[in-house]
Design a protein around this motif. Structure first.
Motif, PDB file in Angstrom:
ATOM      1  N   VAL A  92      28.431  54.683   5.704  1.00 21.46           N
ATOM      2  CA  VAL A  92      27.102  54.329   6.213  1.00 21.46           C
ATOM      3  C   VAL A  92      26.366  53.469   5.192  1.00 21.46           C
ATOM      4  N   ARG A  93      26.445  53.845   3.927  1.00 26.06           N
ATOM      5  CA  ARG A  93      25.808  53.039   2.875  1.00 26.06           C
ATOM      6  C   ARG A  93      26.417  51.636   2.825  1.00 26.06           C
ATOM      7  N   ALA A  94      27.716  51.545   2.993  1.00 30.93           N
ATOM      8  CA  ALA A  94      28.373  50.228   3.008  1.00 30.93           C
ATOM      9  C   ALA A  94      27.863  49.388   4.175  1.00 30.93           C
ATOM     10  N   LEU A  95      27.677  50.028   5.329  1.00 33.70           N
ATOM     11  CA  LEU A  95      27.168  49.307   6.499  1.00 33.70           C
ATOM     12  C   LEU A  95      25.760  48.784   6.262  1.00 33.70           C
ATOM     13  N   GLU A  96      24.938  49.559   5.583  1.00 34.25           N
ATOM     14  CA  GLU A  96      23.573  49.116   5.267  1.00 34.25           C
ATOM     15  C   GLU A  96      23.591  47.796   4.497  1.00 34.25           C
ATOM     16  N   HIS A  97      24.511  47.659   3.573  1.00 32.22           N
ATOM     17  CA  HIS A  97      24.605  46.433   2.778  1.00 32.22           C
ATOM     18  C   HIS A  97      25.277  45.300   3.563  1.00 32.22           C
ATOM     19  N   ASP A  98      26.247  45.651   4.381  1.00 30.66           N
ATOM     20  CA  ASP A  98      26.992  44.618   5.108  1.00 30.66           C
ATOM     21  C   ASP A  98      26.107  43.888   6.107  1.00 30.66           C
ATOM     22  N   ILE A  99      25.175  44.604   6.721  1.00 32.04           N
ATOM     23  CA  ILE A  99      24.327  44.002   7.752  1.00 32.04           C
ATOM     24  C   ILE A  99      23.514  42.834   7.214  1.00 32.04           C
ATOM     25  N   VAL A 100      23.096  42.907   5.939  1.00 27.64           N
ATOM     26  CA  VAL A 100      22.192  41.887   5.386  1.00 27.64           C
ATOM     27  C   VAL A 100      22.927  40.842   4.541  1.00 27.64           C
ATOM     28  N   ARG A 101      24.231  40.865   4.521  1.00 27.72           N
ATOM     29  CA  ARG A 101      24.937  39.915   3.652  1.00 27.72           C
ATOM     30  C   ARG A 101      24.844  38.490   4.198  1.00 27.72           C
ATOM     31  N   LYS A 102      25.127  37.545   3.310  1.00 27.45           N
ATOM     32  CA  LYS A 102      25.147  36.135   3.665  1.00 27.45           C
ATOM     33  C   LYS A 102      26.545  35.571   3.422  1.00 27.45           C
ATOM     34  N   PRO A 103      27.104  34.839   4.381  1.00 22.91           N
ATOM     35  CA  PRO A 103      26.582  34.621   5.738  1.00 22.91           C
ATOM     36  C   PRO A 103      26.570  35.924   6.519  1.00 22.91           C
ATOM     37  N   PRO A 104      25.822  35.956   7.613  1.00 20.86           N
ATOM     38  CA  PRO A 104      25.733  37.195   8.391  1.00 20.86           C
ATOM     39  C   PRO A 104      27.114  37.666   8.842  1.00 20.86           C
ATOM     40  N   PRO A 105      27.301  38.967   8.951  1.00 20.61           N
ATOM     41  CA  PRO A 105      28.605  39.499   9.366  1.00 20.61           C
ATOM     42  C   PRO A 105      28.918  39.155  10.813  1.00 20.61           C
ATOM     43  N   VAL A 106      30.186  39.201  11.146  1.00 21.50           N
ATOM     44  CA  VAL A 106      30.609  38.972  12.521  1.00 21.50           C
ATOM     45  C   VAL A 106      31.114  40.292  13.120  1.00 21.50           C
ATOM     46  N   TRP A 107      32.260  40.750  12.650  1.00 23.76           N
ATOM     47  CA  TRP A 107      32.838  41.972  13.197  1.00 23.76           C
ATOM     48  C   TRP A 107      32.878  43.138  12.213  1.00 23.76           C
ATOM     49  N   SER A 108      32.643  42.873  10.946  1.00 28.24           N
ATOM     50  CA  SER A 108      32.791  43.930   9.940  1.00 28.24           C
ATOM     51  C   SER A 108      31.902  45.154  10.194  1.00 28.24           C
ATOM     52  N   PRO A 109      30.661  45.034  10.714  1.00 29.87           N
ATOM     53  CA  PRO A 109      29.877  46.249  10.975  1.00 29.87           C
ATOM     54  C   PRO A 109      30.562  47.218  11.944  1.00 29.87           C
ATOM     55  N   LEU A 110      31.262  46.673  12.943  1.00 27.77           N
ATOM     56  CA  LEU A 110      31.951  47.552  13.880  1.00 27.77           C
ATOM     57  C   LEU A 110      33.121  48.266  13.204  1.00 27.77           C
ATOM     58  N   VAL A 111      33.790  47.570  12.297  1.00 26.35           N
ATOM     59  CA  VAL A 111      34.920  48.174  11.585  1.00 26.35           C
ATOM     60  C   VAL A 111      34.416  49.301  10.680  1.00 26.35           C
ATOM     61  N   ILE A 112      33.308  49.062   9.997  1.00 27.37           N
ATOM     62  CA  ILE A 112      32.739  50.101   9.133  1.00 27.37           C
ATOM     63  C   ILE A 112      32.250  51.276   9.975  1.00 27.37           C
ATOM     64  N   ALA A 113      31.625  50.981  11.110  1.00 25.17           N
ATOM     65  CA  ALA A 113      31.158  52.058  11.994  1.00 25.17           C
ATOM     66  C   ALA A 113      32.329  52.895  12.493  1.00 25.17           C
ATOM     67  N   ARG A 114      33.458  52.268  12.715  1.00 22.38           N
ATOM     68  CA  ARG A 114      34.657  53.005  13.128  1.00 22.38           C
ATOM     69  C   ARG A 114      35.093  53.987  12.043  1.00 22.38           C
ATOM     70  N   ALA A 115      34.983  53.574  10.780  1.00 25.81           N
ATOM     71  CA  ALA A 115      35.331  54.462   9.679  1.00 25.81           C
ATOM     72  C   ALA A 115      34.373  55.655   9.622  1.00 25.81           C
ATOM     73  N   VAL A 116      33.084  55.402   9.883  1.00 23.71           N
ATOM     74  CA  VAL A 116      32.113  56.498   9.937  1.00 23.71           C
ATOM     75  C   VAL A 116      32.499  57.479  11.045  1.00 23.71           C
ATOM     76  N   LEU A 117      32.801  56.939  12.208  1.00 20.05           N
ATOM     77  CA  LEU A 117      33.142  57.765  13.357  1.00 20.05           C
ATOM     78  C   LEU A 117      34.361  58.627  13.077  1.00 20.05           C
ATOM     79  N   GLU A 118      35.410  58.045  12.525  1.00 20.43           N
ATOM     80  CA  GLU A 118      36.646  58.800  12.323  1.00 20.43           C
ATOM     81  C   GLU A 118      36.466  59.891  11.276  1.00 20.43           C
ATOM     82  N   SER A 119      35.686  59.625  10.241  1.00 19.09           N
ATOM     83  CA  SER A 119      35.429  60.667   9.246  1.00 19.09           C
ATOM     84  C   SER A 119      34.628  61.803   9.859  1.00 19.09           C
ATOM     85  N   CYS A 120      33.649  61.480  10.696  1.00 12.66           N
ATOM     86  CA  CYS A 120      32.852  62.516  11.351  1.00 12.66           C
ATOM     87  C   CYS A 120      33.679  63.294  12.364  1.00 12.66           C
ATOM     88  N   LEU A 121      34.622  62.635  13.026  1.00 12.26           N
ATOM     89  CA  LEU A 121      35.489  63.327  13.970  1.00 12.26           C
ATOM     90  C   LEU A 121      36.386  64.332  13.259  1.00 12.26           C
TER      91      LEU A 121
END
Length: 308
Positions: A92-121
């Motif tokens: 989640v902390r990684a996602l917070e930083h990825d959202i504001v990076r330059k250039p803006p992210p394309v698909w990486s936020p979804l990949v990080i969110a998937r990692a959050v989901l799988e750990s919580c599962l």
């Protein structure tokens, strides 16, 4: 800033990421994570009726030496589940930083969110409040064997045959001491374990648990997250629709919102699991999380579609 082409219908968040939206989305996620961390840090011990106390009491009443062996397995379960929760928060902390990076992210936020989901599962799989203590230990035994198989495969690649044999023998003995009965396929391969009549496979069905365990307000996000993580064209080609004629990929505010919602749903599931297994009184914070999530969706829509 961002404007939709003339004559095109405005669809919520179907616009490129702008700086203001990125900043607010990252801060929103940070506030949500800190809300979760704060409530868990303020909890005291498990309630008297908590399933964790029932499990511990059952293990303590188990005759020796099986009781001690199962106590060690339950200790491993607590450690692994806690590590999974910490891993989720790290992403989640990684996602917070990825959202504001330059250039803006394309698909990486979804990949990080998937990692959050799988750990919580995984966390929820081990701490699921409604299951019996025997099934909980059987699940831990299955996961331990599955992870041991992965470790053994790596050791073979590294020509560490001696370590492979020692690891296999150690895990086999430890589970035998727990009276964990191996279930086997027709060819003799271990497929799971049974403890006190409760059986579990070596692993769990991620798609099925996503459907059954996530909050109802987020319908089946795993396909979208996996499409991004695996780089499948059916998913990734969308990023060219907002780009230039040269095929440059452009990140979309909708993608960020999907990542946020999947992450928030995963954390909500985790908080409910904490509440259920340890008997913590978290109703107030769950209500606050719901209110915050509903408010942030409307607020971020304004930033996503802001024009200057």
């Amino acid at each position: 800033m961002t404007q939709m082409p003339e004559g095109e219908e405005i669809r919520p968040f179907a616009v490129p990421i702008n700086d203001g939206f990125a900043r607010e989305a990252a801060q929103t996620l940070r506030d949500y994570r800190e809300m979760v961390e704060r409530c868990l840090n303020e909890t005291e011990g498990p309630s008297q009726e908590a399933p964790v106390r029932r499990d511990v009491a059952s293990i303590a009443a188990t005759p020796e030496p099986v009781g001690t062996a199962r106590g060690s397995l339950h200790g491993m379960l607590l450690d692994v589940a806690g590590m999974s929760w910490d891993t989720a928060l790290d992403h989640v902390r990684a996602l917070e930083h990825d959202i504001v990076r330059k250039p803006p992210p394309v698909w990486s936020p979804l990949v990080i969110a998937r990692a959050v989901l799988e750990s919580c599962l995984l966390f929820d799989y081990l701490f699921e409040p409604s299951i019996s203590g025997g099934l909980r230990l059987a699940r831990c035994a299955g996961l331990w064997r599955k992870d041991t198989d992965h470790s053994m495969n790596l050791a073979k690649i590294l020509d560490k045959e001696e370590e492979v044999a020692k690891l296999d023998a150690y895990v086999t003995q430890a589970l035998d001491e727990c009276n964990a009965v191996a279930r086997r396929s027709a060819n003799g391969k271990i497929t799971g374990y049974v403890i006190d009549g409760e059986g579990s496979n070596l692993d769990y069905n991620i798609t099925g648990r996503t459907r059954d365990r996530l909050p109802e307000w987020l319908p089946m996000p795993y396909g979208l997250l996996s499409g991004a993580a695996h780089g499948r064209p059916w998913m990734t080609d969308r990023a060219r629709a907002l780009g230039s004629e040269g095929g440059e990929l452009v990140g979309e505010a909708a993608m960020v919102m999907t990542a946020l919602m999947a992450t928030m749903a995963s954390l909500e599931m985790g908080v409910r699991t904490w509440q259920g297994y340890f008997g913590f009184d978290l109703d107030a914070v769950l209500a606050e999380m719901t209110q915050y999530r509903q408010f942030m969706a409307l607020r971020l829509m304004g930033f996503a579609h802001a024009t200057e």
